[in-house]
Design a protein around this motif. Sequence first.
Motif, PDB file in Angstrom:
ATOM      1  N   GLU A  66      44.675 -56.187  58.410  1.00  0.00           N
ATOM      2  CA  GLU A  66      45.024 -56.003  59.817  1.00  0.00           C
ATOM      3  C   GLU A  66      45.204 -54.528  60.165  1.00  0.00           C
ATOM      4  N   PHE A  67      45.873 -53.801  59.284  1.00  0.00           N
ATOM      5  CA  PHE A  67      46.168 -52.399  59.596  1.00  0.00           C
ATOM      6  C   PHE A  67      45.170 -51.435  58.960  1.00  0.00           C
ATOM      7  N   SER A  68      44.455 -51.861  57.947  1.00  0.00           N
ATOM      8  CA  SER A  68      43.432 -51.013  57.320  1.00  0.00           C
ATOM      9  C   SER A  68      42.126 -51.787  57.227  1.00  0.00           C
ATOM     10  N   PRO A  69      41.438 -51.940  58.344  1.00  0.00           N
ATOM     11  CA  PRO A  69      40.227 -52.775  58.332  1.00  0.00           C
ATOM     12  C   PRO A  69      39.035 -52.152  57.591  1.00  0.00           C
ATOM     13  N   ASP A  70      39.053 -50.829  57.365  1.00  0.00           N
ATOM     14  CA  ASP A  70      37.889 -50.191  56.752  1.00  0.00           C
ATOM     15  C   ASP A  70      37.754 -50.541  55.268  1.00  0.00           C
ATOM     16  N   VAL A  71      36.647 -50.090  54.684  1.00  0.00           N
ATOM     17  CA  VAL A  71      36.396 -50.455  53.288  1.00  0.00           C
ATOM     18  C   VAL A  71      37.283 -49.687  52.304  1.00  0.00           C
ATOM     19  N   GLY A  72      37.933 -48.611  52.749  1.00  0.00           N
ATOM     20  CA  GLY A  72      38.688 -47.752  51.835  1.00  0.00           C
ATOM     21  C   GLY A  72      39.569 -48.513  50.869  1.00  0.00           C
ATOM     22  N   ASN A  73      40.406 -49.395  51.389  1.00  0.00           N
ATOM     23  CA  ASN A  73      41.331 -50.088  50.501  1.00  0.00           C
ATOM     24  C   ASN A  73      40.651 -51.153  49.651  1.00  0.00           C
ATOM     25  N   ASN A  74      39.422 -51.557  50.030  1.00  0.00           N
ATOM     26  CA  ASN A  74      38.667 -52.412  49.110  1.00  0.00           C
ATOM     27  C   ASN A  74      38.325 -51.638  47.840  1.00  0.00           C
ATOM     28  N   TYR A  75      37.984 -50.360  48.018  1.00  0.00           N
ATOM     29  CA  TYR A  75      37.708 -49.530  46.847  1.00  0.00           C
ATOM     30  C   TYR A  75      38.888 -49.565  45.885  1.00  0.00           C
ATOM     31  N   TYR A  76      40.075 -49.415  46.456  1.00  0.00           N
ATOM     32  CA  TYR A  76      41.286 -49.442  45.629  1.00  0.00           C
ATOM     33  C   TYR A  76      41.336 -50.738  44.821  1.00  0.00           C
ATOM     34  N   ALA A  77      41.223 -51.872  45.533  1.00  0.00           N
ATOM     35  CA  ALA A  77      41.375 -53.163  44.857  1.00  0.00           C
ATOM     36  C   ALA A  77      40.321 -53.360  43.774  1.00  0.00           C
ATOM     37  N   ILE A  78      39.077 -53.027  44.070  1.00  0.00           N
ATOM     38  CA  ILE A  78      37.991 -53.350  43.140  1.00  0.00           C
ATOM     39  C   ILE A  78      37.900 -52.338  42.000  1.00  0.00           C
ATOM     40  N   ALA A  79      37.966 -51.049  42.345  1.00  0.00           N
ATOM     41  CA  ALA A  79      37.770 -50.037  41.300  1.00  0.00           C
ATOM     42  C   ALA A  79      38.894 -50.096  40.268  1.00  0.00           C
ATOM     43  N   LEU A  80      40.126 -50.283  40.741  1.00  0.00           N
ATOM     44  CA  LEU A  80      41.222 -50.358  39.768  1.00  0.00           C
ATOM     45  C   LEU A  80      41.086 -51.604  38.903  1.00  0.00           C
ATOM     46  N   GLN A  81      40.602 -52.671  39.500  1.00  0.00           N
ATOM     47  CA  GLN A  81      40.420 -53.893  38.718  1.00  0.00           C
ATOM     48  C   GLN A  81      39.443 -53.656  37.573  1.00  0.00           C
ATOM     49  N   ILE A  82      38.327 -53.006  37.891  1.00  0.00           N
ATOM     50  CA  ILE A  82      37.301 -52.780  36.862  1.00  0.00           C
ATOM     51  C   ILE A  82      37.857 -51.873  35.757  1.00  0.00           C
ATOM     52  N   ALA A  83      38.508 -50.780  36.166  1.00  0.00           N
ATOM     53  CA  ALA A  83      39.049 -49.869  35.157  1.00  0.00           C
ATOM     54  C   ALA A  83      40.138 -50.561  34.344  1.00  0.00           C
ATOM     55  N   GLY A  84      40.903 -51.439  35.009  1.00  0.00           N
ATOM     56  CA  GLY A  84      41.998 -52.124  34.332  1.00  0.00           C
ATOM     57  C   GLY A  84      41.525 -53.006  33.191  1.00  0.00           C
ATOM     58  N   ILE A  85      40.338 -53.620  33.348  1.00  0.00           N
ATOM     59  CA  ILE A  85      39.797 -54.452  32.261  1.00  0.00           C
ATOM     60  C   ILE A  85      39.665 -53.607  31.007  1.00  0.00           C
ATOM     61  N   GLY A  86      39.123 -52.404  31.192  1.00  0.00           N
ATOM     62  CA  GLY A  86      38.915 -51.522  30.049  1.00  0.00           C
ATOM     63  C   GLY A  86      40.219 -51.157  29.376  1.00  0.00           C
ATOM     64  N   THR A  87      41.243 -50.878  30.180  1.00  0.00           N
ATOM     65  CA  THR A  87      42.518 -50.473  29.608  1.00  0.00           C
ATOM     66  C   THR A  87      43.134 -51.617  28.808  1.00  0.00           C
ATOM     67  N   LEU A  88      43.073 -52.811  29.371  1.00  0.00           N
ATOM     68  CA  LEU A  88      43.642 -53.964  28.672  1.00  0.00           C
ATOM     69  C   LEU A  88      42.938 -54.162  27.332  1.00  0.00           C
ATOM     70  N   ALA A  89      41.603 -54.044  27.357  1.00  0.00           N
ATOM     71  CA  ALA A  89      40.854 -54.211  26.107  1.00  0.00           C
ATOM     72  C   ALA A  89      41.247 -53.137  25.097  1.00  0.00           C
ATOM     73  N   SER A  90      41.458 -51.906  25.568  1.00  0.00           N
ATOM     74  CA  SER A  90      41.898 -50.845  24.656  1.00  0.00           C
ATOM     75  C   SER A  90      43.223 -51.207  24.023  1.00  0.00           C
ATOM     76  N   GLY A  91      44.146 -51.720  24.829  1.00  0.00           N
ATOM     77  CA  GLY A  91      45.463 -52.071  24.313  1.00  0.00           C
ATOM     78  C   GLY A  91      45.342 -53.058  23.173  1.00  0.00           C
ATOM     79  N   ILE A  92      44.547 -54.105  23.386  1.00  0.00           N
ATOM     80  CA  ILE A  92      44.380 -55.131  22.353  1.00  0.00           C
ATOM     81  C   ILE A  92      43.748 -54.521  21.109  1.00  0.00           C
ATOM     82  N   ASN A  93      42.712 -53.721  21.353  1.00  0.00           N
ATOM     83  CA  ASN A  93      41.996 -53.084  20.254  1.00  0.00           C
ATOM     84  C   ASN A  93      42.926 -52.234  19.384  1.00  0.00           C
ATOM     85  N   PHE A  94      43.773 -51.442  20.029  1.00  0.00           N
ATOM     86  CA  PHE A  94      44.661 -50.556  19.262  1.00  0.00           C
ATOM     87  C   PHE A  94      45.703 -51.360  18.492  1.00  0.00           C
ATOM     88  N   ILE A  95      46.227 -52.422  19.105  1.00  0.00           N
ATOM     89  CA  ILE A  95      47.228 -53.224  18.396  1.00  0.00           C
ATOM     90  C   ILE A  95      46.622 -53.796  17.123  1.00  0.00           C
TER      91      ILE A  95
END
Lengths: 647, 97
Positions: free
Chosen positions: A174-203
């Motif tokens: 409603e307050f941020s109709p542009d695509v900008g905040n979609n970038y936030y949601a999607i890009a962090l999600q993709i990077a987050g997968i990698g971080t989680l996998a790293s965590g498991i790998n290191f353990i």
Amino acid sequence: MKLDEFFVTGDPLILGSQIAIGLTMVGLVVLITYLKKWKWLWNEWFTTVDHKKIGIMYIIAGVLMFFRGGVDGLMMKAQTSRPNMEFLDAQHYDEVFTTHGVVMILFMAMPMLIGIINVVMPLQIGARDVAFPKLNALSFWTFFVGAMLFNISFVIGGSPDAGWTSYFPLAGKEFSPDVGNNYYAIALQIAGIGTLASGINFIVTILKMRAPGMKLLKMPMFTWTTLVTSVLIVAAFPILTVALALMTLDRIFGAHFFTVAAGGDPMLWLNLFWLWGHPEVYIVVLPAFGMFSEVIATFSRKNLFGYVTMVVSIVAIAFLSMLVWVHHFYTMGNSAAVNSVFSITTMMIAIPTGVKIFNWLFTMRKGRIQFSNAMLWALAFIPCFTIGGVTGVMLAMAAADYQYHNTMFLVAHFHYVLIPGVVFAVFAGLYYWWPKMFGFKLNEKIGKWHFWLFVIGFNLTFMPMFFVGLDGMSRRMYTYSESTGWGAWLGVSAVGGLILAAGFAALVYNIYWSFRYASRDIGGDPWDARTLEWATASPVQEYNFAVIPEVTDHDEFWKMKKEGRNTLKKEDVKDIHMPSNSGIPIIFSVAIGIVGFFLVFEWNTLAAIFSVGIIAGLIANSFDYDDGYHIPAKKVWETERKWRGDL
Amino acid sequence: MKKQFPLNHVVGFILSVVLTIFAVFIALETDFTTTIKLWIIGAFAIFQAFVQLIMFMHMTEGKAKVANIINISYSIFLAVVIVAGSIWILTTGHAAH
Ligand code: HEM
Ligand SMILES: [Cu+2]
């Protein structure tokens, strides 16, 4: 969508960057093609599963992102350097502080630390690689794709502008109709997968692949902090995954988890964000603590004071860090009981942190301290970080925080913990482990420039923020009037920012200079260090250890040297099994990136079609029966002879 | 290794069946209020989860015994903190007035 909406238009600064980015990309492609380096890049780097090379790629990405985030920071400093400045308008200022925060925490601090962990941790425990080398490559490429997706937002479609915290309702459709905040949601999600996998790998790596004899309480401190950080990653990142997924559903698919009108609750976002966000700040600071521990022990020529209390306090910090998240929203209107409980848990974190500070001090006490560059960063860290910690305890008192919350005082606090805690540590780590990675040292004299400019610049930039904050300046203000009287403070702060930038430039120059001129004849152990990574060549052989060492002490390499055990016998050298390179991680990640890009623009049909690529990647991976290759013992022996010289 | 009578499995199986029948009984045949029923069934469910973890999943046996126990306790700790904590925070503040 029309083309002129697709690209961001109408601002000369952004037009300039668009042209610069275009030219740089064309230039790079032409250069690589001209030098005929594509094949080399693909074979040696893009498809590598070697933990050292993956670590180096993480670090390079981290340095680039540091530059990007730093330019954002300088732009903010320019805008607030004088009252009523007209350099950025409100919208641009919002975008710049948002990308600055996200880039610095997720795309600078995280990859720098994960990169150094990747290079060093397997060597410290006497392993030949991480537990899942191909997954490790996938971690890197998903992180990288996520970071790049986030970074193109400012030229294509527009950047997110609701802060790195992206609070609802502002971040909602409603307050941020542009695509900008979609970038936030999607890009962090993709990077987050990698971080989680790293965590498991290191353990798994740390629990299963330590050299024989290395009990948990004989692990080097950096490995300990890596283990605990990884556990925190596995605990906290799924919360971010869920929060971002809900955000995506809200923004792209019309759900209303966070909108009040439809029965949702924006506070739920804050709650989930900080349930991840607070552990995240400790995820970045713990490995940094580990690096300081190694550096301080090495350059004080003593073993670490209070090893066991160090371990206990790291675990205590990690435990408590899951119990304090409300301190980021005391003012949200919680009950008195909630605020009181979280005030107390927050203050308790200062106790184990204090224990660590004293342990470092006692390690130095009566040591023969060598003021090498790595050590200088560790020395500067202690007083600067303490200022950050003490102001943190001030913020921890809920009643007082009603005054401090979201002022520049808070901004000063977290920069005083994050910059000494993470950036100084990364610098210390880079100076210290650089020879392990590249086979030469960084120059100490240029390094001194880097150090003094950066430390002075840092204090000049952020110290004034405490005072304007106490004087009532709230965070994220893009302009202010003369009558506030903040002009002088913020002017000093802006000058500090320039000095800070000069410090960074000195680092870049140092890398360039040392790459060209530094001596390559430094041996495996240039610092006379204590832990196992120094028992290898510099740069490290691809198989790490010709023979896996037997461990008897947490400063095993020091002991080996004292007992004359760091030699190699020919009959002990056997064939070494190595994992093969793989193109799947990079191709798979690019497919995820393309789908992500379509999702950002809400072109859902295209996204669905291209998701087939992701599924195909998974299937292809299941049919990958390659189980590596062997390096013959003879070749290993030759390599060892060459760098050891004494065999 | 000698084959032993699988006492653990039998006890676990009987306990599971009994606990389930009990829960069904409480839910269908008693006059407690719904809240109380939910509490009782919930308690049975948690108890049964432990029975299964110990008797069938061999949480307390084998080489990774300690690791398993730490793992499970930590997961429970996290789940309680996240779920109970969030409910506590979000229902006792302004939202409650
Ligand atoms: C002695 C330990 C610490 C205490 C008691 C403490 C306390 C706090 C409190 C109470 C706040 C919220 C203030 C407000 O919003 O009004 C805060 C914010 C913050 N702290 Fe700390 N802190 C500590 C250490 C750290 C460390 C080690 C880091 C990171 C390495 C860190 C990073 C941050 C960040 C990033 C924020 C602000 C996030 C934002 O609102 O954008 N803190 N801290
Ligand atoms: Cu916090």
